[in-house]
Design a protein around this motif. Structure first.
Motif, mmCIF file in Angstrom:
data_model
loop_
_atom_site.group_PDB
_atom_site.id
_atom_site.type_symbol
_atom_site.label_atom_id
_atom_site.label_comp_id
_atom_site.label_asym_id
_atom_site.label_seq_id
_atom_site.Cartn_x
_atom_site.Cartn_y
_atom_site.Cartn_z
ATOM 1 N N LEU A 52 53.534 -1.752 68.096
ATOM 2 C CA LEU A 52 53.054 -2.122 69.428
ATOM 3 C C LEU A 52 52.599 -3.575 69.472
ATOM 4 C CD1 LEU A 52 50.893 1.050 70.117
ATOM 5 C CD2 LEU A 52 53.219 0.603 70.920
ATOM 6 N N LYS A 53 52.727 -4.171 70.637
ATOM 7 C CA LYS A 53 52.232 -5.536 70.829
ATOM 8 C C LYS A 53 50.704 -5.496 70.833
ATOM 9 C CE LYS A 53 56.197 -6.960 73.539
ATOM 10 N NZ LYS A 53 56.678 -7.380 74.861
ATOM 11 N N SER A 54 50.087 -6.586 70.398
ATOM 12 C CA SER A 54 48.630 -6.611 70.272
ATOM 13 C C SER A 54 47.919 -6.383 71.600
ATOM 14 C CB SER A 54 48.173 -7.917 69.636
ATOM 15 O OG SER A 54 48.501 -9.004 70.464
ATOM 16 N N LEU A 59 44.563 -2.784 74.952
ATOM 17 C CA LEU A 59 44.430 -1.957 76.151
ATOM 18 C C LEU A 59 44.135 -0.501 75.778
ATOM 19 C CD1 LEU A 59 44.628 -1.927 79.250
ATOM 20 C CD2 LEU A 59 47.072 -1.496 78.995
ATOM 21 N N ILE A 60 44.845 0.000 74.788
ATOM 22 C CA ILE A 60 44.607 1.371 74.319
ATOM 23 C C ILE A 60 43.191 1.489 73.762
ATOM 24 C CG2 ILE A 60 45.260 3.092 72.583
ATOM 25 C CD1 ILE A 60 48.174 2.071 72.945
ATOM 26 N N ASP A 61 42.787 0.520 72.943
ATOM 27 C CA ASP A 61 41.431 0.535 72.371
ATOM 28 C C ASP A 61 40.369 0.555 73.453
ATOM 29 O OD1 ASP A 61 42.323 0.639 69.792
ATOM 30 O OD2 ASP A 61 42.052 -1.506 69.388
ATOM 31 N N VAL A 66 35.329 5.317 74.594
ATOM 32 C CA VAL A 66 34.498 6.474 74.916
ATOM 33 C C VAL A 66 35.056 7.721 74.234
ATOM 34 C CG1 VAL A 66 33.722 7.986 76.785
ATOM 35 C CG2 VAL A 66 33.669 5.509 77.087
ATOM 36 N N ASP A 67 36.380 7.832 74.177
ATOM 37 C CA ASP A 67 37.002 8.992 73.548
ATOM 38 C C ASP A 67 36.539 9.168 72.110
ATOM 39 O OD1 ASP A 67 38.417 9.295 75.888
ATOM 40 O OD2 ASP A 67 40.306 8.551 75.084
ATOM 41 N N LYS A 105 42.864 10.958 58.573
ATOM 42 C CA LYS A 105 43.340 10.945 59.951
ATOM 43 C C LYS A 105 42.278 10.495 60.947
ATOM 44 C CE LYS A 105 47.169 14.043 59.668
ATOM 45 N NZ LYS A 105 48.206 13.903 60.642
ATOM 46 N N THR A 106 41.009 10.503 60.545
ATOM 47 C CA THR A 106 39.935 10.141 61.482
ATOM 48 C C THR A 106 39.110 8.947 61.021
ATOM 49 O OG1 THR A 106 38.415 11.720 60.449
ATOM 50 C CG2 THR A 106 39.707 12.515 62.334
ATOM 51 N N ASP A 107 39.568 8.291 59.976
ATOM 52 C CA ASP A 107 38.811 7.177 59.404
ATOM 53 C C ASP A 107 38.583 6.040 60.403
ATOM 54 O OD1 ASP A 107 37.387 6.436 57.145
ATOM 55 O OD2 ASP A 107 38.996 5.114 56.451
ATOM 56 N N TYR A 108 39.442 5.939 61.392
ATOM 57 C CA TYR A 108 39.347 4.870 62.400
ATOM 58 C C TYR A 108 38.209 5.104 63.401
ATOM 59 C CZ TYR A 108 41.449 8.164 65.611
ATOM 60 O OH TYR A 108 41.691 9.262 66.386
ATOM 61 N N VAL A 109 37.655 6.303 63.452
ATOM 62 C CA VAL A 109 36.607 6.616 64.426
ATOM 63 C C VAL A 109 35.292 6.008 63.942
ATOM 64 C CG1 VAL A 109 35.335 8.446 65.604
ATOM 65 C CG2 VAL A 109 37.767 8.753 65.090
ATOM 66 N N ASP A 110 34.793 5.042 64.706
ATOM 67 C CA ASP A 110 33.568 4.337 64.329
ATOM 68 C C ASP A 110 32.407 5.302 64.115
ATOM 69 O OD1 ASP A 110 34.693 1.828 64.396
ATOM 70 O OD2 ASP A 110 34.123 1.440 66.477
ATOM 71 N N GLY A 111 31.734 5.140 62.976
ATOM 72 C CA GLY A 111 30.524 5.909 62.697
ATOM 73 C C GLY A 111 30.752 7.300 62.144
ATOM 74 N N LEU A 112 31.992 7.767 62.146
ATOM 75 C CA LEU A 112 32.232 9.131 61.692
ATOM 76 C C LEU A 112 32.075 9.260 60.180
ATOM 77 C CD1 LEU A 112 32.904 11.883 62.854
ATOM 78 C CD2 LEU A 112 35.317 11.368 62.528
ATOM 79 N N TRP A 113 32.552 8.286 59.436
ATOM 80 C CA TRP A 113 32.508 8.339 57.977
ATOM 81 C C TRP A 113 31.792 7.135 57.359
ATOM 82 C CZ3 TRP A 113 34.165 12.870 56.158
ATOM 83 C CH2 TRP A 113 35.087 13.595 56.915
#
Length: 123
Positions: A52-54, A59-61, A66-67, A105-113
């Motif tokens: 994907l283009k940056s 935009l997705i981020d 909130v998600d 699979k969830t490492d990208y979720v801030d604060g989760l790990w």
């Protein structure tokens, strides 16, 4: 495990062969069976973020900020409710979770790990 929780909440019973990892017919012990609710997705094509283009990624981020907070809270709630079902039914559900795969699979979720091995227990 989430379907096991739903089943328990709706029926106050637990289908042990589908939900208890220590049951001999559980899919982790019997390769001829499939997990409760198993299906294979064949309609969509997986895409890589690197394709994907940056500006699209930005935009997705922006849309998913909130998600990720809601997802982290929902995951903690799910795990705590599964633990309670284990206590009430003397079963072993959380053992079924591939924790390393979940983390990958969830490492990208801030604060989760980010706070070490007990991050899921904290809010």
């Amino acid at each position: 495990p989430s379907l096991c929780l739903l089943h328990y909440q709706a029926n106050q019973t637990l289908p042990r062969k589908d939900c208890d990892c220590r049951h001999p017919q559980h899919h982790s012990n019997d390769k001829n069976t499939k997990p409760l609710g198993y299906w294979e997705e064949t309609r969509s094509k997986k895409r890589s973020v690197s394709d994907l283009k940056s500006d699209v990624v930005d935009l997705i981020d922006a849309h998913t900020t909130v998600d990720s907070v809601v997802y982290a809270a929902a995951l903690r709630l799910l795990l705590s409710r599964l633990r309670r079902v284990e206590e009430l039914t003397d079963s072993h559900i959380l053992e079924c979770i591939d924790w390393q795969k979940l983390k990958r699979k969830t490492d990208y979720v801030d604060g989760l790990w980010s706070r070490g091995p007990h991050s899921l227990l904290q809010q």
